[in-house]
Design an enzyme around this catalytic site. Structure first.
Site, PDB file in Angstrom:
ATOM      1  N   TRP A   1       0.726  -0.974   0.145  1.00 16.06           N
ATOM      2  CA  TRP A   1      -0.026   0.010  -0.255  1.00 16.06           C
ATOM      3  C   TRP A   1       0.945   1.285   0.044  1.00 16.06           C
ATOM      4  CZ3 TRP A   1      -3.701  -2.097  -1.993  1.00 16.06           C
ATOM      5  CH2 TRP A   1      -4.114  -3.519  -1.437  1.00 16.06           C
ATOM      6  N   ASP A   2       1.841   1.282   0.491  1.00 17.55           N
ATOM      7  CA  ASP A   2       2.802   2.261   0.728  1.00 17.55           C
ATOM      8  C   ASP A   2       3.255   2.472  -0.508  1.00 17.55           C
ATOM      9  OD1 ASP A   2       2.971   3.127   3.158  1.00 17.55           O
ATOM     10  OD2 ASP A   2       4.661   2.086   3.995  1.00 17.55           O
ATOM     11  N   VAL A   3       3.736   1.444  -1.188  1.00 11.50           N
ATOM     12  CA  VAL A   3       4.410   1.502  -2.555  1.00 11.50           C
ATOM     13  C   VAL A   3       3.262   2.032  -3.543  1.00 11.50           C
ATOM     14  CG1 VAL A   3       5.311   0.317  -4.808  1.00 11.50           C
ATOM     15  CG2 VAL A   3       6.048  -0.123  -2.545  1.00 11.50           C
TER      16      VAL A   3
ATOM     17  N   GLY B   1       2.948   5.709  -2.917  1.00 11.11           N
ATOM     18  CA  GLY B   1       4.152   6.593  -3.296  1.00 11.11           C
ATOM     19  C   GLY B   1       3.594   6.793  -4.817  1.00 11.11           C
TER      20      GLY B   1
END
Lengths: 401, 401
Positions: free
Chosen positions: A165-167, A170
């Site tokens: 999810w972070d990727v 981003g």
């Protein structure tokens, strides 16, 4: 900065201020930098919460931080003092773009900053959709994936190791910035953009039908181990203990797989026994255990080397499971034009990835990460025209570092 | 189309042709459409390989396809005939942007198409970096994550259920398109862009240090179950069998967690016994099993409801593990402004996510997906000025559908 139309640096001339920590926004800034923008990561003196994050070298320097801040410039300022906040605000106003995951701070809020720069592009990544805090590993727990990941017989949740999810968040952040830049070019207007990490996860799960099938069919995805849902895809182990992932999406893939494993007649018999139609991907999925039972024997009787050679001669989609160490030692990175040797201060020399987007045949390459505050003097001088003497006073007073 | 500066449709006026299947490129096209572009997905007559992909409704309509093609227009043409290829080429030349994961076809290659449209933006997603075929589940096997996912005692690989590489690749594709559009606005030049799925995975694993720590420290990530690497993060189970994910990134989080669980004294004793410094995130990670042993008792003695109430009063990062069905039934979607009721022909009414990027306070909403060929006539008429009679002849000859 020059305005030269260099295709592999399409964002040349764009300046971005990043106030961030951890993965999503640092990845966004790095990505925008790899596309040619000048990105200044501005941190509190001493560093943000991610400055010492593991993995670290024997000397305690963060390999992680260096990996996600490649090619940026770094400035450190006292975020608690009025003077420090003023300097950062001036930099944001000068650049016209702020990306941040430090939400809820009045001094760099959209309302405060647009008084200084009316056409500001202000992108804020937050945690939960309702304004609460959240990080990748908590957001992921609440979405549904951990309860359907891993062996079918498991009863406990299985977290992802990749902070997916972070990727995704981003890259969405980078997309939002470039879209807003283009919009500002045309209209003269800035934008206030908000991207809750939880909404990235909810939208993705929704787009991939994981909620929709509950609402429409009344059924939810089950835990099916390493099978690919709705298709034939399964892992197998060689006689020497190496695992392979096999996927057959088309009739040709499937026919090649049965021929390879010498199971064409056995599969035909299965068609009769089960009244199955294996030209239908759904039928291949429904009867996957029976099919895998037939294929398993061939894999278990051949070595990894034999399997590799045999699969390479077919249309079947396949890959050998590798450890991270194997990826490195098999020289797949050195043979890949996206990777280049990087001399990274504090960390050492290693093969670093550039942007995974080749433009006119070239991957924008990796550039070393700064140390905290490496560019404080240069940025204050070049951007704000502050004299060396004044910068000296700001440093002495602890306003910048 | 109108050029009106609508902030929530910043790509209005941009036309994109998509020749695709599965996840990455369809997600890219849908994302660009949600940002305001007019996206035509052009498929072979009968549909591409994903047109019947599971999950499907009782009538066999693909919920999956509808979920990843929301808001597009659809045209079907005979890709094997010269006439069909000519029509699609004319549409690409007219729009000026092609996104595709159908690699290696001469008739829609960059070289062929730039003869018709010199400033074309041509984005091709492929499988492996070396030009070979690959899909998310095979690429993932080769990178390293499956061998470190799941319980530490497991010896087999654990695939992800989320096709994370497809998702990341799709968003990178959208980013590449918008960046190229802005570059073309400024320079008049198009771009040839290539994004191998495998390189998205390799770059991400590289950026996140998973290869770097092997090259620099000589050590590779181990399988650590649901622990968060380098931090204190762990899952716990309540007295009534509900799992929670708990993350403590800062000293404040950690102090709150020990107070909540009544382990402040026990943790202090552990500091003495182990000579540990729990103000250091690395120390909290190293001694995670000892710490989790202390915390487990409190969780196992309280119900999910009690745990939820207690955690809500602290700074600790936490989430309750939920199934996909629970996410739907807890009304989190209906309370979320990113979701809106969608009346999707063939599928039914459901809550569909819009783009997870709020622009000036509004999420670009979901729009229904077409059926295959819904817009063939309209697109040929509006874009290429083909008469109704001629469209009739093209349909009769099987050139379009």
């Amino acid at each position: 900065m020059t305005g030269t139309p260099d295709a592999t640096r399409p964002l040349a001339g764009v300046r971005i201020i990043e106030i961030s920590s951890f993965v999503a926004v640092p990845l966004a800034g790095m990505t925008l930098g790899q596309l040619g923008a000048e990105v200044i990561r501005v941190d509190p003196i001493g560093g943000a919460a991610d400055y010492h994050r593991w993995p670290v070298t024997g000397d305690g320097d963060s390999i992680y931080w260096a990996g996600l801040n490649k090619g940026k410039r770094s400035m450190a300022a006292d975020f608690r003092s009025q003077d420090g906040q003023d300097l950062v605000q001036r930099l944001i106003a000068d650049s016209g773009v702020l990306i941040t995951n430090v939400a809820g701070r009045d001094w760099h809020s959209y309302d405060t900053l647009t008084r200084l720069r009316p056409d500001l592009i202000h992108v804020e990544v937050s945690g939960r959709a309702d304004g609460g805090t959240g990080v990748d590993y908590t957001v992921n727990a609440g979405i549904g994936f951990p309860l359907v990941t891993g062996p079918a017989e498991l009863a406990t949740p299985v977290n992802h190791v990749l902070p997916a999810w972070d990727v995704a968040c981003g890259i969405y952040t980078a997309l939002a910035v470039v879209t807003a830049l283009r919009h500002r070019d045309v209209t003269g207007h800035g934008q206030q953009i908000s991207i809750p990490l939880e909404n990235v996860a909810l939208a993705t799960a929704g787009n991939l039908s994981l909620f929709t099938e509950v609402m429409v069919n009344g059924t939810a995805r089950e835990r099916i181990g390493n099978s690919v849902y709705g298709q034939y895809g399964q892992d197998f182990t060689s006689s020497d203990g190496v695992s392979f992932m096999i996927v057959a999406l088309t009739n040709r893939h499937f026919r090649d797989l049965t021929e390879l494993t010498g199971t064409t007649k056995a599969v035909a018999a299965l068609v009769d026994t089960l009244s199955a139609d294996f030209t239908d991907e759904g039928e291949r999925y429904r009867h996957r255990d029976a099919l895998s039972g037939l294929f398993t024997e061939w894999f278990s009787q051949h070595s990894a080397e034999e399997i590799t050679a045999a699969l390479s001669a077919t249309s079947v989609l396949w890959e050998r499971y590798r450890t991270f160490a194997e990826v490195v030692t098999e020289d797949r990175l050195s043979a890949n034009p996206m990777f280049s040797p990087l001399d990274q201060p504090r960390i050492g020399q290693y093969l670093a990835p550039g942007l995974p987007i080749a433009i006119d045949g070239a991957y924008p390459p990796a550039v070393a990460a700064p140390a905290l505050g490496d560019d404080t003097e240069a940025v204050l001088g070049e951007w704000l025209g502050i004299t060396t003497d004044e910068i000296g006073r700001l440093t002495e007073s602890g306003t910048v570092a």
